[in-house]
Each structure stands twice: as structure tokens, then as C-alpha cells.
Design a protein around this motif. Structure first.
Motif, PDB file in Angstrom:
ATOM      1  N   SER A 182       2.088   9.848  -2.043  1.00  0.00           N
ATOM      2  CA  SER A 182       1.590   8.483  -1.895  1.00  0.00           C
ATOM      3  C   SER A 182       1.079   7.949  -3.231  1.00  0.00           C
ATOM      4  N   ASP A 183       0.371   8.786  -3.985  1.00  0.00           N
ATOM      5  CA  ASP A 183      -0.125   8.359  -5.299  1.00  0.00           C
ATOM      6  C   ASP A 183       1.019   8.124  -6.275  1.00  0.00           C
ATOM      7  N   ALA A 184       2.021   9.003  -6.251  1.00  0.00           N
ATOM      8  CA  ALA A 184       3.176   8.839  -7.153  1.00  0.00           C
ATOM      9  C   ALA A 184       3.908   7.535  -6.836  1.00  0.00           C
ATOM     10  N   TYR A 185       4.074   7.237  -5.555  1.00  0.00           N
ATOM     11  CA  TYR A 185       4.737   5.998  -5.138  1.00  0.00           C
ATOM     12  C   TYR A 185       3.914   4.792  -5.595  1.00  0.00           C
ATOM     13  N   LYS A 186       2.587   4.859  -5.396  1.00  0.00           N
ATOM     14  CA  LYS A 186       1.734   3.741  -5.799  1.00  0.00           C
ATOM     15  C   LYS A 186       1.760   3.545  -7.306  1.00  0.00           C
ATOM     16  N   ASP A 187       1.762   4.635  -8.069  1.00  0.00           N
ATOM     17  CA  ASP A 187       1.856   4.517  -9.527  1.00  0.00           C
ATOM     18  C   ASP A 187       3.152   3.823  -9.939  1.00  0.00           C
ATOM     19  N   ALA A 188       4.232   4.101  -9.217  1.00  0.00           N
ATOM     20  CA  ALA A 188       5.532   3.528  -9.565  1.00  0.00           C
ATOM     21  C   ALA A 188       5.670   2.068  -9.138  1.00  0.00           C
ATOM     22  N   TYR A 189       5.184   1.738  -7.941  1.00  0.00           N
ATOM     23  CA  TYR A 189       5.437   0.408  -7.375  1.00  0.00           C
ATOM     24  C   TYR A 189       4.200  -0.472  -7.181  1.00  0.00           C
ATOM     25  N   GLY A 190       3.022   0.096  -7.357  1.00  0.00           N
ATOM     26  CA  GLY A 190       1.803  -0.699  -7.227  1.00  0.00           C
ATOM     27  C   GLY A 190       1.277  -0.831  -5.813  1.00  0.00           C
ATOM     28  N   VAL A 191       1.964  -0.283  -4.845  1.00  0.00           N
ATOM     29  CA  VAL A 191       1.534  -0.308  -3.443  1.00  0.00           C
ATOM     30  C   VAL A 191       1.791   1.065  -2.827  1.00  0.00           C
ATOM     31  N   ARG A 192       1.086   1.347  -1.750  1.00  0.00           N
ATOM     32  CA  ARG A 192       1.316   2.591  -1.020  1.00  0.00           C
ATOM     33  C   ARG A 192       2.641   2.491  -0.255  1.00  0.00           C
ATOM     34  N   PRO A 193       3.298   3.614  -0.036  1.00  0.00           N
ATOM     35  CA  PRO A 193       4.586   3.567   0.668  1.00  0.00           C
ATOM     36  C   PRO A 193       4.404   3.205   2.147  1.00  0.00           C
ATOM     37  N   HIS A 194       5.334   2.426   2.646  1.00  0.00           N
ATOM     38  CA  HIS A 194       5.357   2.068   4.070  1.00  0.00           C
ATOM     39  C   HIS A 194       6.724   2.469   4.610  1.00  0.00           C
ATOM     40  N   GLY A 195       6.748   3.133   5.731  1.00  0.00           N
ATOM     41  CA  GLY A 195       8.015   3.526   6.339  1.00  0.00           C
ATOM     42  C   GLY A 195       8.639   4.763   5.718  1.00  0.00           C
ATOM     43  N   LYS A 196       7.923   5.423   4.822  1.00  0.00           N
ATOM     44  CA  LYS A 196       8.422   6.666   4.228  1.00  0.00           C
ATOM     45  C   LYS A 196       7.805   7.813   5.022  1.00  0.00           C
ATOM     46  N   ASN A 197       8.612   8.547   5.720  1.00  0.00           N
ATOM     47  CA  ASN A 197       8.135   9.680   6.506  1.00  0.00           C
ATOM     48  C   ASN A 197       8.292  10.961   5.704  1.00  0.00           C
ATOM     49  N   TYR A 198       7.519  11.053   4.634  1.00  0.00           N
ATOM     50  CA  TYR A 198       7.641  12.188   3.732  1.00  0.00           C
ATOM     51  C   TYR A 198       7.475  13.527   4.451  1.00  0.00           C
TER      52      TYR A 198
END
Length: 71
Positions: free
Chosen positions: A37-53
Motif C-alpha cells: 500500500s505504501d509503495a503504491y501510494k509513493d508511486a501514484y499519490g493515493v492508496r490502492p483501491h480494488g487491488k486484492n494483493y
């Protein structure tokens, strides 16, 4: 931005490159899930939605983590 808790700008310490891939390759699925979640937020500026990691394999998590680090 950080990789494995190490700022990218500090990937070299005392002239020796840190073995970041060795660290990433040693992670368990639980460890990947803790950072995705942190890696995604660092990349896109928002927390992931719909990603079922939690449904992803460890190999898929690793590939996604490395992809996010390049963004």
C-alpha cells in the motif's frame, strides 16, 4: 522514496552498493503485503483501491513492488 526502508539516494554507502535485491528476495508474502500500500501510494499519490494483493502470489507481489519502485 525508499526501497526496503532505505532512501534511494543512499543506495551506496561507503562505496559499496547495498544488496537491495537480496533483501527483497528474502521477503515473505506477509512482508510484501505490509509494504504494498505504501509503495503504491509513493508511486501514484493515493492508496490502492480494488487491488486484492492478498490474493496475489509472492512472485506477482515482487514484480508489482519492483514496478512501483520504478515509477
Amino acid at each position: 522514496m525508499e526501497i526496503c526502508g532505505i532512501p534511494k539516494s543512499r543506495s551506496y554507502i561507503h562505496g559499496m552498493k547495498l544488496q537491495v535485491m537480496d533483501i527483497i528476495n528474502s521477503w515473505t508474502k506477509k512482508q510484501f503485503l505490509q509494504v504494498m500500500s505504501d509503495a503504491y501510494k509513493d508511486a501514484y499519490g493515493v492508496r490502492p483501491h480494488g487491488k486484492n494483493y492478498h490474493e496475489w502470489t509472492i512472485e506477482e507481489l515482487k514484480e508489482e513492488f519492483l514496478r512501483l519502485q520504478k515509477i
